[in-house]
Design an enzyme around this catalytic site. Structure first.
Site, PDB file in Angstrom:
ATOM      1  N   ASN A  79       0.824  -1.198   0.000  1.00  0.00           N
ATOM      2  CA  ASN A  79       0.000   0.000   0.000  1.00  0.00           C
ATOM      3  C   ASN A  79       0.860   1.251   0.000  1.00  0.00           C
ATOM      4  O   ASN A  79       1.914   1.310   0.630  1.00  0.00           O
ATOM      5  CB  ASN A  79      -0.975  -0.001   1.188  1.00  0.00           C
ATOM      6  CG  ASN A  79      -0.420   0.723   2.391  1.00  0.00           C
ATOM      7  OD1 ASN A  79      -0.502   1.957   2.474  1.00  0.00           O
ATOM      8  ND2 ASN A  79       0.166  -0.020   3.324  1.00  0.00           N
ATOM      9  N   LEU A  83      -0.924   8.335   4.022  1.00  0.00           N
ATOM     10  CA  LEU A  83      -1.535   8.981   5.191  1.00  0.00           C
ATOM     11  C   LEU A  83      -2.634   9.977   4.825  1.00  0.00           C
ATOM     12  O   LEU A  83      -2.758  11.031   5.453  1.00  0.00           O
ATOM     13  CB  LEU A  83      -0.465   9.690   6.043  1.00  0.00           C
ATOM     14  CG  LEU A  83       0.388   8.801   6.949  1.00  0.00           C
ATOM     15  CD1 LEU A  83       1.457   9.628   7.640  1.00  0.00           C
ATOM     16  CD2 LEU A  83      -0.464   8.070   7.973  1.00  0.00           C
ATOM     17  N   ASN A 146       2.728   6.960  15.702  1.00  0.00           N
ATOM     18  CA  ASN A 146       3.291   6.310  14.517  1.00  0.00           C
ATOM     19  C   ASN A 146       4.618   6.968  14.153  1.00  0.00           C
ATOM     20  O   ASN A 146       4.634   8.044  13.555  1.00  0.00           O
ATOM     21  CB  ASN A 146       2.304   6.411  13.345  1.00  0.00           C
ATOM     22  CG  ASN A 146       2.856   5.802  12.073  1.00  0.00           C
ATOM     23  OD1 ASN A 146       3.892   5.143  12.079  1.00  0.00           O
ATOM     24  ND2 ASN A 146       2.168   6.021  10.965  1.00  0.00           N
ATOM     25  N   CYS A 149       6.618   7.618  10.161  1.00  0.00           N
ATOM     26  CA  CYS A 149       6.438   8.743   9.239  1.00  0.00           C
ATOM     27  C   CYS A 149       7.788   9.343   8.833  1.00  0.00           C
ATOM     28  O   CYS A 149       8.728   9.364   9.623  1.00  0.00           O
ATOM     29  CB  CYS A 149       5.588   9.827   9.897  1.00  0.00           C
ATOM     30  SG  CYS A 149       3.906   9.318  10.244  1.00  0.00           S
ATOM     31  N   THR A 212       4.288  -1.818   8.527  1.00  0.00           N
ATOM     32  CA  THR A 212       4.573  -2.499   7.268  1.00  0.00           C
ATOM     33  C   THR A 212       6.061  -2.489   6.934  1.00  0.00           C
ATOM     34  O   THR A 212       6.805  -1.590   7.326  1.00  0.00           O
ATOM     35  CB  THR A 212       3.816  -1.837   6.103  1.00  0.00           C
ATOM     36  OG1 THR A 212       4.153  -0.441   6.065  1.00  0.00           O
ATOM     37  CG2 THR A 212       2.317  -2.007   6.256  1.00  0.00           C
TER      38      THR A 212
END
Length: 320
Positions: A79, A83, A146, A149, A212
């Site tokens: 993917n 974001l 997260n 990034c 991922t």
């Protein structure tokens, strides 16, 4: 599929505790694969889930990446969504009214491009939580940070690669909110166990992993990557052995709860993560394969426990 009733599961203890927050069961939907739960709420009662990690949000709205965003691979999926999200303010104003009604743990997944973005986003979420609490309401139970990034001030390298760079983000976000903080770790970290230990040192109450893996798909006929950004995130069953190994390593290193994820496509996959030491388990790509993944996994975990004579998940957690 016929789902079990409350009366058949009363003798099973599936409760999990992460960062002082109680999850009714270990099935948690992973960020980016479940939206904010509204669409899946039309398919089944999402309150059956242990928790939901919402679509990743950033300080300002993001349109996401151009071109192809999702590409199926053998035993997995790439993917490159980028974001895409409405921004934190819109999330708080438009989505949290629905989240207040959900009887499940609600986790905000927070992204950013600079340390300031992260800290300001956490501050906004915290202020909103305090305002709701003042009137007896609640929409957010915890923040999932997260750190995969890109760091826009470091040439695009993800915050989650180097422990020394990630430390500042975790420290600033921890200072900006009183909400329970969980850090989502990248499998591309130089040393993921060191990264987890740093998060614990800086006050994070939990970690989740893995995000991922970086992958690529080339269109041989067109002689170019299928993605505008060249690389994309690989998820699905193909990454489960790697995810399981990393979760086990991190669980052996830290004293805070770990939420595992990566390639779950059935109840026994989820049980493996718990045996590796995970307190709960997030489920992502499987939602695209099975729209009833949530209740099927909840039922599957309970069925496994009954078949194996397990009364509580604590009996098998970290058994390796």
């Amino acid at each position: 599929m016929t789902h079990t009733t409350d009366s058949t599961r009363t003798n099973l203890d599936t409760v999990c505790s992460v960062a002082g927050v109680s999850f009714k069961n270990p099935v948690v939907m992973a960020s980016g694969t479940f939206g904010f739960g509204r669409e899946y709420g039309r398919l089944y009662d999402v309150s059956r889930l242990g928790g939901i990690s919402g679509k990743g949000v950033t300080l300002l709205p993001r349109p996401g990446n151009a071109g192809i965003r999702v590409y199926e691979t053998p035993s997995g999926m790439l993917n490159s969504v980028g974001l895409e999200n409405p921004g934190i303010r819109a999330f708080l104003e438009e989505e949290c009214a629905d989240w207040e009604k959900l009887d499940t743990v609600r986790i905000v997944n927070l992204g950013g491009g600079t340390v300031r973005d992260y800290a300001e986003g956490a501050r906004m979420i915290d202020e909103d939580a305090q305002a709701r609490a003042a009137s007896g309401r609640k929409a957010v139970d915890m923040i999932e940070l997260n750190i995969s990034c890109p760091n826009v001030k470091e040439g695009g390298m993800a915050y989650g690669v180097k422990t020394c760079i990630a430390r500042e983000v975790v420290r600033e976000v921890r200072a900006a909110t009183k909400l329970p903080l969980m850090v989502k770790l990248s499998p591309n970290a130089e040393d993921i166990a060191d990264m987890a230990a740093m998060c614990e040192e800086e006050g994070a109450e939990a970690v989740s992993l893995i995000n991922t893996l970086s992958g690529m798909k080339i269109d041989a006929r067109r002689r170019r990557s299928v993605f505008e950004n060249l690389y994309a995130g690989l998820s699905g069953p193909a990454i489960k052995p790697i995810a399981l190994r990393m979760v086990h390593q991190v669980c052996k290193r830290v004293n805070i709860p770990v939420i595992g994820m990566g390639g779950v496509s059935g109840a026994e996959d989820l049980i493996e993560f718990i045996m590796a030491g995970a307190e709960a388990v997030q489920v992502g790509t499987y939602n695209f394969v099975n729209w009833q993944a949530g209740p099927d996994l909840v039922d599957g975990v309970e069925r496994f426990m009954r078949e194996e004579g397990i009364r509580s998940l604590s009996e098998i957690r970290g058994i390796l």
